[in-house]
Design a protein around this motif. Structure first.
Motif, PDB file in Angstrom:
ATOM      1  N   ASN A  65       0.801  -1.221   0.000  1.00  0.00           N
ATOM      2  CA  ASN A  65       0.000   0.000   0.000  1.00  0.00           C
ATOM      3  C   ASN A  65       0.833   1.271   0.000  1.00  0.00           C
ATOM      4  OD1 ASN A  65      -2.580  -1.168  -0.152  1.00  0.00           O
ATOM      5  ND2 ASN A  65      -2.536  -1.649   2.029  1.00  0.00           N
ATOM      6  N   THR A  66       2.157   1.139  -0.190  1.00  0.00           N
ATOM      7  CA  THR A  66       3.006   2.306  -0.421  1.00  0.00           C
ATOM      8  C   THR A  66       3.283   2.492  -1.908  1.00  0.00           C
ATOM      9  OG1 THR A  66       5.106   1.080  -0.206  1.00  0.00           O
ATOM     10  CG2 THR A  66       4.116   1.956   1.821  1.00  0.00           C
ATOM     11  N   ARG A  67       2.772   1.601  -2.762  1.00  0.00           N
ATOM     12  CA  ARG A  67       2.955   1.704  -4.205  1.00  0.00           C
ATOM     13  C   ARG A  67       1.883   2.610  -4.809  1.00  0.00           C
ATOM     14  NH1 ARG A  67       1.820  -2.994  -6.934  1.00  0.00           N
ATOM     15  NH2 ARG A  67       2.650  -1.973  -8.791  1.00  0.00           N
ATOM     16  N   ALA A  68       2.324   3.546  -5.639  1.00  0.00           N
ATOM     17  CA  ALA A  68       1.393   4.503  -6.235  1.00  0.00           C
ATOM     18  C   ALA A  68       0.316   3.811  -7.068  1.00  0.00           C
ATOM     19  CB  ALA A  68       2.166   5.512  -7.084  1.00  0.00           C
ATOM     20  N   TRP A  69       0.690   2.808  -7.852  1.00  0.00           N
ATOM     21  CA  TRP A  69      -0.277   2.128  -8.706  1.00  0.00           C
ATOM     22  C   TRP A  69      -1.390   1.479  -7.900  1.00  0.00           C
ATOM     23  CZ3 TRP A  69      -0.967   2.391 -13.836  1.00  0.00           C
ATOM     24  CH2 TRP A  69       0.092   2.849 -14.633  1.00  0.00           C
ATOM     25  N   VAL A  70      -1.077   1.049  -6.679  1.00  0.00           N
ATOM     26  CA  VAL A  70      -2.052   0.300  -5.878  1.00  0.00           C
ATOM     27  C   VAL A  70      -3.189   1.191  -5.394  1.00  0.00           C
ATOM     28  CG1 VAL A  70      -2.346  -1.027  -3.722  1.00  0.00           C
ATOM     29  CG2 VAL A  70      -0.429  -1.501  -5.243  1.00  0.00           C
ATOM     30  N   VAL A  71      -2.957   2.494  -5.265  1.00  0.00           N
ATOM     31  CA  VAL A  71      -4.048   3.400  -4.885  1.00  0.00           C
ATOM     32  C   VAL A  71      -5.196   3.262  -5.881  1.00  0.00           C
ATOM     33  CG1 VAL A  71      -4.724   5.811  -4.609  1.00  0.00           C
ATOM     34  CG2 VAL A  71      -2.511   5.029  -3.733  1.00  0.00           C
ATOM     35  N   LEU A  77      -7.642  12.454  -1.876  1.00  0.00           N
ATOM     36  CA  LEU A  77      -7.036  11.472  -2.760  1.00  0.00           C
ATOM     37  C   LEU A  77      -5.602  11.866  -3.112  1.00  0.00           C
ATOM     38  CD1 LEU A  77      -7.073   9.042  -4.656  1.00  0.00           C
ATOM     39  CD2 LEU A  77      -8.225  10.471  -6.359  1.00  0.00           C
ATOM     40  N   VAL A  78      -5.382  13.122  -3.436  1.00  0.00           N
ATOM     41  CA  VAL A  78      -4.034  13.586  -3.783  1.00  0.00           C
ATOM     42  C   VAL A  78      -3.085  13.440  -2.600  1.00  0.00           C
ATOM     43  CG1 VAL A  78      -2.679  15.626  -4.401  1.00  0.00           C
ATOM     44  CG2 VAL A  78      -4.784  15.110  -5.638  1.00  0.00           C
ATOM     45  N   ARG A 104       1.873  10.387  -1.035  1.00  0.00           N
ATOM     46  CA  ARG A 104       2.745   9.689  -0.076  1.00  0.00           C
ATOM     47  C   ARG A 104       3.330   8.397  -0.636  1.00  0.00           C
ATOM     48  NH1 ARG A 104      -1.460  11.198   3.726  1.00  0.00           N
ATOM     49  NH2 ARG A 104      -2.357   9.112   3.576  1.00  0.00           N
ATOM     50  N   GLN A 105       2.853   7.969  -1.793  1.00  0.00           N
ATOM     51  CA  GLN A 105       3.230   6.664  -2.321  1.00  0.00           C
ATOM     52  C   GLN A 105       4.527   6.729  -3.131  1.00  0.00           C
ATOM     53  OE1 GLN A 105       1.129   4.497  -0.898  1.00  0.00           O
ATOM     54  NE2 GLN A 105       0.088   6.353  -0.238  1.00  0.00           N
ATOM     55  N   LYS A 106       5.100   5.543  -3.356  1.00  0.00           N
ATOM     56  CA  LYS A 106       6.341   5.425  -4.118  1.00  0.00           C
ATOM     57  C   LYS A 106       6.030   4.952  -5.535  1.00  0.00           C
ATOM     58  CE  LYS A 106       8.785   4.024   0.097  1.00  0.00           C
ATOM     59  NZ  LYS A 106       9.504   2.907   0.777  1.00  0.00           N
ATOM     60  N   LEU A 153      -2.671  25.592  -3.126  1.00  0.00           N
ATOM     61  CA  LEU A 153      -2.347  25.881  -1.718  1.00  0.00           C
ATOM     62  C   LEU A 153      -2.033  24.568  -1.012  1.00  0.00           C
ATOM     63  CD1 LEU A 153      -5.084  28.534  -0.915  1.00  0.00           C
ATOM     64  CD2 LEU A 153      -2.653  28.933  -1.309  1.00  0.00           C
ATOM     65  N   TRP A 154      -0.761  24.194  -0.980  1.00  0.00           N
ATOM     66  CA  TRP A 154      -0.375  22.946  -0.340  1.00  0.00           C
ATOM     67  C   TRP A 154       0.903  23.159   0.453  1.00  0.00           C
ATOM     68  CZ3 TRP A 154       4.403  21.016  -1.767  1.00  0.00           C
ATOM     69  CH2 TRP A 154       4.959  21.523  -2.942  1.00  0.00           C
ATOM     70  N   GLU A 155       1.155  22.230   1.352  1.00  0.00           N
ATOM     71  CA  GLU A 155       2.382  22.242   2.139  1.00  0.00           C
ATOM     72  C   GLU A 155       2.802  20.810   2.418  1.00  0.00           C
ATOM     73  OE1 GLU A 155       1.646  24.174   5.839  1.00  0.00           O
ATOM     74  OE2 GLU A 155       0.143  22.727   6.499  1.00  0.00           O
ATOM     75  N   VAL A 156       4.049  20.629   2.772  1.00  0.00           N
ATOM     76  CA  VAL A 156       4.592  19.306   3.064  1.00  0.00           C
ATOM     77  C   VAL A 156       4.518  19.067   4.564  1.00  0.00           C
ATOM     78  CG1 VAL A 156       6.623  17.826   2.991  1.00  0.00           C
ATOM     79  CG2 VAL A 156       6.125  19.362   1.069  1.00  0.00           C
TER      80      VAL A 156
END
Length: 351
Positions: free
Chosen positions: A209-215, A298-299, A304-306, A346-349
């Motif tokens: 669940n850290t894989r981007a495709w899996v989202v 969702l974004v 957060r994914q790899k 408007l985003w931040e890390v």
């Protein structure tokens, strides 16, 4: 019951699937044309006794859709058996089940137990040395996962050799239930001990669940059956459950409250409960604001994914964007929307 592939565990999974098919109307809505079939599927057999040979079927000319499962897995540091132009005839003729990586073998055994004849695996159903084939197939991911009967998630394995079925951790006690009788013995109260972080620690934070495709794979598929180190987890558009809570996972134990507004246009297309977070009550009656809030959730999840190849970043989100675009009715700008562009910027890390 010391293994996640035990008969009691798979019997429970079969019950979840039957219940979902028969009772959850929104889970039976498919994200593909009614007559659509993936271009290639692995035929695992339809009845006992099952053959030791698995065959790749090319479905051109098939007139009716079929029930199939789609696998989500980590490729990891071990390259799985892959379909290439050279071995295409061999896979069509048939390959021994024992020659497949363990995760693929366990997936075959699982869907046979669940009464599903066909299986889709990316490495065996997309020609890996053909950019043309990859471009075609990657554009159809919403159909592949959205049209599947079930998504199987290999959440316990970091590569294709790890398998689905795991010996349960020695610390796993199973459901911990006890009863307390009143002093006069007239009544009995029943309790179950609960770990409020169970879902996230065992399933949500799995390497898979850290894989981007899996989202995209997880949200598009109507049902996900996840095999973790200790137990099975079930997630459909209507219900979440696991071995410890087979009748339903306590919703109050998620770390953030679920959305209190409905997204009816997406409810039959996505597992919208994945999009959770605090709600600004001022926004809940405005559909456009609801969709914008859901997209931002969702974004945040996706960011957060790899991802292995940077050029896949937008591709791996593209079909979710298409589904949102059908409701937003606005111009999509590579992860942003023209109608809400200033707010989207408007985003931040958060570290």
């Amino acid at each position: 019951d010391q293994n996640t592939g035990s008969d009691p565990s798979l019997t429970r999974a079969a019950k979840w699937l039957r219940e979902c098919i028969s009772e959850h109307e929104n889970c039976n809505q498919v994200n593909c044309p009614t007559d659509w079939v993936p271009h290639r599927l692995l035929d695992v057999g339809s009845r006992c006794p099952f053959s030791d040979v698995i065959r790749l079927k090319q479905t051109e000319g098939w007139q009716t859709p079929v029930r199939y499962a789609a696998l989500s897995h980590c490729w990891g540091d071990i390259q799985p058996l892959k379909l290439v132009n050279e071995n295409l005839p061999t896979l069509v003729h048939g390959i021994l089940l024992g020659d497949l990586p363990m995760t693929f073998q366990d997936s075959v055994r699982t869907i046979r137990r669940l009464g599903i004849q066909y299986l889709w695996i990316d490495s065996l159903c997309i020609i890996q040395d053909s950019k043309k084939d990859w471009d075609i197939e990657s554009s159809l991911m919403t159909y592949v996962y959205g049209g599947s009967m079930l998504n199987i998630a290999a959440a316990a394995s970091n590569n294709c050799a790890g398998g689905l079925f795991q010996n349960r951790l020695s610390s796993y006690l199973g459901p911990c239930r006890f009863s307390v009788a009143s002093q006069d013995g007239a009544s009995t109260l029943r309790y179950q001990l609960r770990n409020p972080d169970l879902w996230n620690t065992e399933f949500g934070s799995a390497t898979l669940n850290t894989r981007a495709w899996v989202v995209q794979e997880r949200m598009l598929s109507p049902r996900t059956l996840a095999f973790t180190r200790a137990q099975l987890f079930w997630e459909c558009r209507h219900k979440r459950a696991c071995d410890e809570f087979p009748s339903g996972y306590p919703v109050e134990y998620f770390d953030k409250p679920p959305m209190t507004f409905e997204l009816p246009s997406l409810h039959n297309k996505l597992k919208t409960q994945v999009l959770v977070g605090p709600i600004n009550r001022i926004l809940v009656e405005n559909l456009a604001e609801q969709l914008s809030l859901a997209w931002h959730k969702l974004v945040m999840l996706y960011s957060r994914q790899k991802i292995t190849f940077e050029e896949d970043k937008l591709v791996a989100l593209s079909w979710l964007a298409i589904l949102f675009a059908q409701q937003v009715h606005g111009e999509y700008l590579a992860g942003l929307w023209k109608s809400t562009l200033l707010a989207d910027l408007l985003w931040e890390v958060n570290t």
